[in-house]
Design an enzyme around this catalytic site. Structure first.
Site, PDB file in Angstrom:
ATOM      1  N   PHE A 138       0.866  -1.189   0.000  1.00 34.46           N
ATOM      2  CA  PHE A 138       0.000   0.000   0.000  1.00 34.46           C
ATOM      3  C   PHE A 138       0.892   1.225   0.000  1.00 34.46           C
ATOM      4  O   PHE A 138       1.713   1.411   0.899  1.00 34.46           O
ATOM      5  CB  PHE A 138      -0.943   0.044   1.204  1.00 34.46           C
ATOM      6  N   ASP A 223       9.318   2.763   1.621  1.00 29.54           N
ATOM      7  CA  ASP A 223       8.115   3.421   2.119  1.00 29.54           C
ATOM      8  C   ASP A 223       8.082   3.203   3.633  1.00 29.54           C
ATOM      9  O   ASP A 223       7.663   2.146   4.113  1.00 29.54           O
ATOM     10  CB  ASP A 223       6.875   2.831   1.441  1.00 29.54           C
ATOM     11  N   LYS A 252       2.733  10.288   8.153  1.00 26.41           N
ATOM     12  CA  LYS A 252       2.096   9.784   9.380  1.00 26.41           C
ATOM     13  C   LYS A 252       2.747  10.329  10.658  1.00 26.41           C
ATOM     14  O   LYS A 252       2.516  11.466  11.022  1.00 26.41           O
ATOM     15  CB  LYS A 252       2.085   8.254   9.356  1.00 26.41           C
TER      16      LYS A 252
HETATM   17  N1  PLP Z   1       2.339   4.223   2.383  1.00 30.74           N
HETATM   18  C1  PLP Z   1       2.019   3.488   3.451  1.00 30.74           C
HETATM   19  C2  PLP Z   1       2.916   2.366   3.878  1.00 30.74           C
HETATM   20  C3  PLP Z   1       0.844   3.761   4.162  1.00 30.74           C
HETATM   21  O1  PLP Z   1       0.524   3.002   5.226  1.00 30.74           O
HETATM   22  C4  PLP Z   1       0.022   4.829   3.747  1.00 30.74           C
HETATM   23  C5  PLP Z   1      -1.243   5.118   4.444  1.00 30.74           C
HETATM   24  O2  PLP Z   1      -1.818   4.298   5.100  1.00 30.74           O
HETATM   25  C6  PLP Z   1       0.416   5.596   2.637  1.00 30.74           C
HETATM   26  C7  PLP Z   1       1.582   5.265   1.984  1.00 30.74           C
HETATM   27  C8  PLP Z   1      -0.419   6.751   2.179  1.00 30.74           C
HETATM   28  O3  PLP Z   1      -0.303   7.796   3.096  1.00 30.74           O
HETATM   29  P1  PLP Z   1      -1.404   8.983   3.161  1.00 30.74           P
HETATM   30  O4  PLP Z   1      -2.685   8.356   3.578  1.00 30.74           O
HETATM   31  O5  PLP Z   1      -0.829   9.948   4.156  1.00 30.74           O
HETATM   32  O6  PLP Z   1      -1.484   9.576   1.807  1.00 30.74           O
END
Ligand code: PLP
Length: 397
Positions: A138, A223, A252
């Site tokens: 994700f 990520d 986050k």
């Molecule tokens: N990457 C990871 C690993 C995530 O857990 C998330 C959100 O849950 C994102 C990217 C996307 O982040 P945002 O919701 O701040 O756009």
């Protein structure tokens, strides 16, 4: 406004993109949040791994108050002090040489995709643009980040997606080797797949990916949006594997509740961005950066918060493992630090609802995986309270 009126207005006026709980949260302190009916909850969601220092940490609140009275926003056509200080702090405490700021995780991933393509084309001067990502990943919701997210169920209805991505199974080094070709420019991976069900890869996985990148002139893009900022017991999860990436995407927990994302990168990669190649009106906004800096300094300077995460995680996993022994419908418990999953053999929705009734916020991902991401300042006693509650809920099944 009374709660039922707010819920009715929410349904009437807000687009239907979340299956929301019927709770209006109005206040938070430390590990606790309070709803519009005055009920208190211990928060094992933390805004999905955001409130790592708990809610309304006093140092972050003061930093925000001071900055709000001074300067809330200026264009990136000028410099601003909190942004410079935050970049310096992130670089000082990581592998990186430079930072780029944006407003969310998704935007950090978009920036990573663009940076990797520019690196292939403008620095290596080769026709390299393909990015290898992992099934079950994700990375966010905008079209680039969504394409990087190798989950067809999330793509449905949004095709055509962005060209130039290859998907391989997570935790499968041979599949990555086989996917590399002359057009590859990067591998993008989560150190632990959070939304994908708290999937922890084998020890050495990131190291093997690092080696593939080095052998093939690829960038390693991590990520760390969910795993970063102390969540797994280290400032960044890649530290467990003793490697460094070329680029890490953060968001986050970075802002302690203020919306901010960042891309941090080594010099060879960062130079691929030049004036005009990327930008964001609000990225690096003084208010968000002041909050992020106060939060980051607290995490770095405090010698208890991050070091305690590993032990808290062990305690939590141990308690969940006892429940697994007791209840055959618990398929697995797994995680690292305070990013923990418990896989059930039935949808976890009703357990989430039952926990709310008992005064606990928990999350469920991939339908059957209960996910726990409390503030890093949670105590063993609070964890034990949740464990007793889960035991009671499970016993009634
Ligand atoms: N990457 C990871 C690993 C995530 O857990 C998330 C959100 O849950 C994102 C990217 C996307 O982040 P945002 O919701 O701040 O756009």
């Amino acid at each position: 406004m009374i709660t039922n009126d707010m819920l009715a207005d929410s349904q009437k006026y807000i687009m239907n993109t979340y299956a929301r709980q019927p709770l209006v949260l109005i206040k938070g302190r430390g590990t606790r949040v309070f709803d519009s009916d005055g009920r208190e909850y211990i928060d094992f969601v933390s805004g999905v791994a955001v409130n790592n220092l708990g809610h309304c940490h006093p140092r972050v609140v003061v930093a925000l108050q001071k900055q709000a009275q001074r300067l809330m926003h200026v264009s990136n056509h000028y410099q601003n002090e909190p942004q410079i200080n935050l970049a310096k702090a992130l670089v000082t405490h990581s592998f990186a040489d430079k930072a780029f700021f944006c407003n969310s995780g998704t935007e950090a991933i978009e920036a990573a995709i663009k940076l990797a393509r520019r690196y292939g084309r403008e620095i290596l001067k080769e026709d390299r643009y393909e990015i290898i990502t992992m099934r079950g990943s994700f990375h966010g919701r905008t079209l680039g980040a969504l394409t990087a997210t190798a989950q067809e169920r999330l793509h449905k209805g949004f095709e055509p997606l962005l060209p130039g991505f290859q998907y391989v199974p997570y935790n499968d080094i041979a599949a990555v080797e086989a996917a590399v070709n002359d057009h590859s420019c990067a591998i993008l991976v989560e150190p632990i797949q959070g939304e994908g069900g708290v999937i922890v890869p084998s020890a050495g996985y990131l190291r093997a990916l690092r080696e593939i990148c080095d052998r093939n002139k690829l960038l390693l893009l991590l990520d760390e949006i969910q795993t970063g900022m102390g969540r797994t017991g280290k400032l960044f999860a890649f530290e467990h594997d003793g490697i460094v990436p070329d680029v890490a995407a953060l968001a986050k927990g970075l802002g302690a509740g203020m919306p901010i994302g960042a891309l941090i990168a080594n010099e060879k990669t960062a130079q691929a961005f030049t004036p005009g190649s990327h930008g964001s009106t609000f990225g690096g906004n003084p208010l968000a950066c002041a909050a992020a800096l106060a939060s980051f300094e607290t995490l770095i300077e405090d010698d208890i918060i991050i070091p305690a995460v590993e032990q808290l995680g062990r305690h939590f996993l141990g308690g969940l493992a006892n429940l697994k022994k007791k209840y055959s419908f618990v398929r697995d418990v797994r995680g690292k630090g305070l990013l923990i999953g418990m896989e059930l053999d039935f949808p976890g929705k009703d357990v989430v609802t039952a926990c709310i009734k008992e005064g606990f916020l928990i999350n469920c991902t991939m339908e059957t995986v209960l996910r726990f991401m409390p503030p890093l300042i949670i105590t063993e006693q609070e964890i034990d309270q949740l464990l007793v509650t889960l035991d009671g809920i499970f016993a009634k099944r």
